[in-house]
Write a protein that holds these residues in place. Structure first.
Motif, short mmCIF file in Angstrom:
data_model
loop_
_atom_site.label_atom_id
_atom_site.label_comp_id
_atom_site.label_asym_id
_atom_site.label_seq_id
_atom_site.Cartn_x
_atom_site.Cartn_y
_atom_site.Cartn_z
N SER A 29 0.85 -1.20 0.00
CA SER A 29 0.00 0.00 0.00
C SER A 29 0.88 1.25 0.00
CB SER A 29 -0.90 0.00 1.24
OG SER A 29 -0.11 0.23 2.40
N PRO A 30 0.37 2.37 -0.52
CA PRO A 30 1.14 3.63 -0.45
C PRO A 30 1.52 3.98 0.99
CG PRO A 30 -0.71 3.87 -1.95
CD PRO A 30 -0.89 2.54 -1.27
N ALA A 31 0.63 3.70 1.94
CA ALA A 31 0.92 4.03 3.34
C ALA A 31 2.12 3.23 3.85
CB ALA A 31 -0.30 3.76 4.20
N TYR A 32 2.20 1.97 3.46
CA TYR A 32 3.34 1.15 3.90
C TYR A 32 4.64 1.70 3.33
CZ TYR A 32 6.61 -2.68 4.48
OH TYR A 32 7.72 -3.42 4.81
N PHE A 33 4.64 2.04 2.04
CA PHE A 33 5.87 2.56 1.44
C PHE A 33 6.24 3.92 2.03
CE2 PHE A 33 5.12 -0.13 -2.58
CZ PHE A 33 6.08 -1.06 -2.17
N GLN A 34 5.26 4.71 2.42
CA GLN A 34 5.56 5.99 3.05
C GLN A 34 6.27 5.78 4.39
OE1 GLN A 34 1.89 8.18 3.31
NE2 GLN A 34 1.75 8.52 1.08
N ARG A 35 5.86 4.76 5.12
CA ARG A 35 6.46 4.49 6.44
C ARG A 35 7.82 3.82 6.33
NH1 ARG A 35 1.28 2.50 7.54
NH2 ARG A 35 2.11 0.37 7.58
N ARG A 75 -3.64 -4.45 1.48
CA ARG A 75 -4.52 -3.28 1.50
C ARG A 75 -4.48 -2.59 2.86
NH1 ARG A 75 -9.70 -6.32 -1.36
NH2 ARG A 75 -9.03 -6.10 -3.53
N ALA A 76 -4.29 -3.39 3.91
CA ALA A 76 -4.27 -2.84 5.27
C ALA A 76 -2.92 -2.24 5.64
CB ALA A 76 -4.64 -3.92 6.28
N GLY A 77 -1.92 -2.35 4.75
CA GLY A 77 -0.62 -1.77 5.03
C GLY A 77 0.25 -2.60 5.95
N LEU A 119 -3.85 -2.04 -8.22
CA LEU A 119 -2.74 -1.24 -8.74
C LEU A 119 -3.26 -0.11 -9.64
CD1 LEU A 119 -0.24 -4.12 -9.58
CD2 LEU A 119 0.02 -2.41 -7.77
N GLU A 120 -4.25 -0.43 -10.46
CA GLU A 120 -4.80 0.59 -11.36
C GLU A 120 -5.49 1.71 -10.60
OE1 GLU A 120 -7.29 -1.71 -13.92
OE2 GLU A 120 -5.63 -2.42 -15.18
N ARG A 121 -6.13 1.37 -9.46
CA ARG A 121 -6.85 2.38 -8.68
C ARG A 121 -5.95 3.08 -7.68
NH1 ARG A 121 -10.43 -1.80 -7.08
NH2 ARG A 121 -10.20 -0.99 -4.97
N GLY A 122 -4.69 2.65 -7.54
CA GLY A 122 -3.78 3.27 -6.60
C GLY A 122 -3.92 2.75 -5.18
N VAL A 123 -4.73 1.73 -4.97
CA VAL A 123 -4.86 1.14 -3.64
C VAL A 123 -3.54 0.47 -3.25
CG1 VAL A 123 -6.08 -0.61 -2.27
CG2 VAL A 123 -7.32 0.80 -3.92
N LEU A 124 -2.86 -0.10 -4.24
CA LEU A 124 -1.54 -0.69 -4.04
C LEU A 124 -0.57 -0.07 -5.05
CD1 LEU A 124 -2.48 -4.49 -3.66
CD2 LEU A 124 -2.05 -2.83 -1.82
N GLN A 125 0.72 -0.15 -4.71
CA GLN A 125 1.77 0.32 -5.61
C GLN A 125 2.79 -0.79 -5.79
OE1 GLN A 125 3.37 3.88 -3.83
NE2 GLN A 125 1.65 5.16 -4.47
N SER A 126 3.37 -0.86 -6.98
CA SER A 126 4.36 -1.90 -7.26
C SER A 126 5.77 -1.38 -7.02
CB SER A 126 4.23 -2.39 -8.71
OG SER A 126 4.48 -1.33 -9.62
N ALA A 127 6.71 -2.30 -6.90
CA ALA A 127 8.12 -1.97 -6.70
C ALA A 127 8.97 -3.00 -7.43
CB ALA A 127 8.46 -1.94 -5.21
#
Length: 303
Positions: A169-175, A232-234, A249-257
């Protein structure tokens, strides 16, 4: 001696009244007719026919043998004819074993279309992630995904390929930051699919070289759908089939790396006991699977 052929030859000799007539009926030479009768009599150690250059007649043993044999061959012909509807029309029950998550994501929503096409056919679809014994447990076909198909006496028909992606999730990558090379994954909470053959080590490729990284984390689970919920829950990042998270991924709920690294590719096969005399209902289901499981594989959301 081909005993069944010899039995049919003997019956036709009796019913056609001679070797020549039987040869014409069966499309064999008189010599082949004579050879079959001789081999049958040798096998039984009994003369079945009295024959001269001008006439032929049954012996007492031959008459008794013919009466029993005719009934048996009639029953055999009836048994052969009884399979006609199964060969020519899709009817009866088709038993299929398939993995749970793959089926819920990519298969089950299409099943009504298959059954509408074949109204006389019943489908017993068993969703189970274990590797069933197809023959012992009476399945007509099994769907399996593996990055290395085990040697088997079963016939394997390739259906599709499951590409994988590293995501969170974007939140996980931010942390925690995004990994920039596979070795960085050792500093992350890696959510692991416990039934996978690569649950604890993930392999990546780049420029012709492979890198295998041991991974760990607080959560491993035997369902890819549960992995997706945790993503999804980070809770962490994971290596998951792209088809299962494409919409997220298309909706931005998850991000790839690590998008510039190649990852595991799971080959999905239909397995069945034999390609010879393949039952039409099995063939029809395989054709249907090939129709719906396109390359690249795109699956709908489970909702």
């Amino acid at each position: 001696m081909d005993q069944l052929t010899a039995l049919r030859v003997f019956r036709n000799v009796v019913e056609q009244g001679g070797f020549a007539a039987a040869a014409r009926k069966l499309g064999l030479s008189p010599a082949a007719i004579s050879k079959n009768i001789g081999e049958l009599e040798a096998h039984l150690a009994t003369r079945l026919l009295n024959r001269t250059t001008r006439r032929m007649s049954l012996t007492e043993a031959g008459r008794q043998y013919y009466q029993q044999l005719a009934r048996i061959l009639d029953d055999l012909d009836d048994a052969d004819r009884s399979l006609g509807p199964l060969r020519d029309h899709l009817s009866g029950t088709l038993r299929v074993s398939a993995p749970m998550t793959f089926s819920l994501e990519c298969l089950t929503r299409h099943i009504p279309v298959f059954l509408e096409r074949h109204p006389q056919l019943a489908l017993d679809l068993q969703l189970d992630d274990r590797r069933v014994d197809i023959v012992k447990e009476g399945f007509d076909l099994a769907i399996r995904g593996s990055d290395q198909l085990q040697d088997s006496s079963l016939v394997a028909r390739h259906l599709t390929t499951l590409e994988h992606v590293i995501c969170a999730s974007p939140a996980y990558f931010q942390r925690h930051g995004q990994p920039h090379r596979p070795e960085d994954l050792q500093q992350h909470q890696c959510l692991r699919f416990s039934l996978s053959g690569h649950a604890n080590t993930w392999t990546f490729g780049k420029n012709g070289k492979d890198v295998t990284v041991p991974v760990k984390g607080r959560y491993q689970v035997s369902s890819s759908l549960a992995i997706r919920d945790a993503l999804r829950a980070g809770l962490g990042l994971s290596l998951v089939p792209l088809a299962y998270v494409r919409e997220d991924l298309e909706r931005g709920v998850l991000q790839s790396a690590l998008d510039d690294w190649t990852k595991v590719r799971i080959q999905v096969h239909a397995l069945y006991p034999s390609a010879r005399y393949l039952n039409p209902k099995v063939r029809a289901f395989i054709d249907f699977l090939l129709e719906i499981l396109g390359e690249p594989l795109t699956c709908g959301s489970a909702g």
